[in-house]
Motif scaffolding. Sequence first.
Motif, PDB file in Angstrom:
ATOM      1  N   LYS A   1      -3.682   2.335 -11.099  1.00 22.49           N
ATOM      2  CA  LYS A   1      -4.232   2.794  -9.822  1.00 22.49           C
ATOM      3  C   LYS A   1      -5.643   3.368  -9.990  1.00 22.49           C
ATOM      4  CE  LYS A   1      -2.249   3.133  -6.116  1.00 22.49           C
ATOM      5  NZ  LYS A   1      -2.300   2.230  -4.965  1.00 22.49           N
TER       6      LYS A   1
ATOM      7  N   SER B   1      -9.529  -0.999  -6.819  1.00 17.07           N
ATOM      8  CA  SER B   1     -10.394  -0.683  -5.687  1.00 17.07           C
ATOM      9  C   SER B   1     -10.095  -1.682  -4.563  1.00 17.07           C
ATOM     10  CB  SER B   1     -11.862  -0.759  -6.096  1.00 17.07           C
ATOM     11  OG  SER B   1     -12.209  -2.088  -6.416  1.00 17.07           O
ATOM     12  N   VAL B   2     -10.822  -1.576  -3.494  1.00 23.17           N
ATOM     13  CA  VAL B   2     -10.633  -2.464  -2.347  1.00 23.17           C
ATOM     14  C   VAL B   2     -10.915  -3.913  -2.732  1.00 23.17           C
ATOM     15  CG1 VAL B   2     -11.422  -2.951   0.008  1.00 23.17           C
ATOM     16  CG2 VAL B   2     -11.245  -0.596  -0.778  1.00 23.17           C
TER      17      VAL B   2
ATOM     18  N   THR C   1      -1.288  -1.288  -2.206  1.00 23.18           N
ATOM     19  CA  THR C   1      -1.204  -0.316  -1.114  1.00 23.18           C
ATOM     20  C   THR C   1      -1.825   1.009  -1.538  1.00 23.18           C
ATOM     21  OG1 THR C   1       0.949   0.592  -1.795  1.00 23.18           O
ATOM     22  CG2 THR C   1       0.979  -1.381  -0.380  1.00 23.18           C
ATOM     23  N   THR C   2      -1.739   1.987  -0.658  1.00 22.79           N
ATOM     24  CA  THR C   2      -2.268   3.316  -0.961  1.00 22.79           C
ATOM     25  C   THR C   2      -1.216   4.226  -1.577  1.00 22.79           C
ATOM     26  OG1 THR C   2      -1.772   4.051   1.289  1.00 22.79           O
ATOM     27  CG2 THR C   2      -3.997   3.191   0.872  1.00 22.79           C
ATOM     28  N   ASP C   3      -0.044   3.690  -1.884  1.00 24.23           N
ATOM     29  CA  ASP C   3       1.028   4.507  -2.465  1.00 24.23           C
ATOM     30  C   ASP C   3       0.613   5.082  -3.815  1.00 24.23           C
ATOM     31  OD1 ASP C   3       2.577   3.884  -0.308  1.00 24.23           O
ATOM     32  OD2 ASP C   3       3.852   2.444  -1.358  1.00 24.23           O
ATOM     33  N   ASP C   4       1.104   6.281  -4.110  1.00 19.15           N
ATOM     34  CA  ASP C   4       0.838   6.898  -5.407  1.00 19.15           C
ATOM     35  C   ASP C   4       1.843   6.367  -6.433  1.00 19.15           C
ATOM     36  OD1 ASP C   4       3.041   8.245  -4.295  1.00 19.15           O
ATOM     37  OD2 ASP C   4       2.571  10.076  -5.389  1.00 19.15           O
TER      38      ASP C   4
END
Length: 123
Positions: A62, A66-67, A109-112
């Motif tokens: 993570k 990046s995008v 995704t944005t999940d940690d």
Amino acid sequence: MLRFIVLVTLLVSSVCALQREMDNDVLTEKELEEIYAEFLAKTGHKLPGMCWACKWAMGKIKKHVSVTTNQGDIRKMLNKVCDDIGFLKFLCKGIVSRFLGTLIEEISTTDDPATICSNIGVC
């Protein structure tokens, strides 16, 4: 001089024989995965360290996502991340190989890391 040559030859052949014997005792990743699957089936418990290994690996990846990171790049990162984990390498590689497709989607995704590992059922 002849004694020295004979002694060195015996020493080298002994080391080679020992190395061959040790190589025969090493389990392959597939054998380790089978042992783990059997352990889960018998006990219903996950191996200790599995959750930590997953969170560690997902955290490392993570940091570099990046995008603009595509799924191919994520796949490459997943295949390499386990090399740095040390003695839990086989657990990490088992997680990655078993959940590769899901992990690629989850990392996008944005999940940690804790959420990712929980979503795949490792934690």
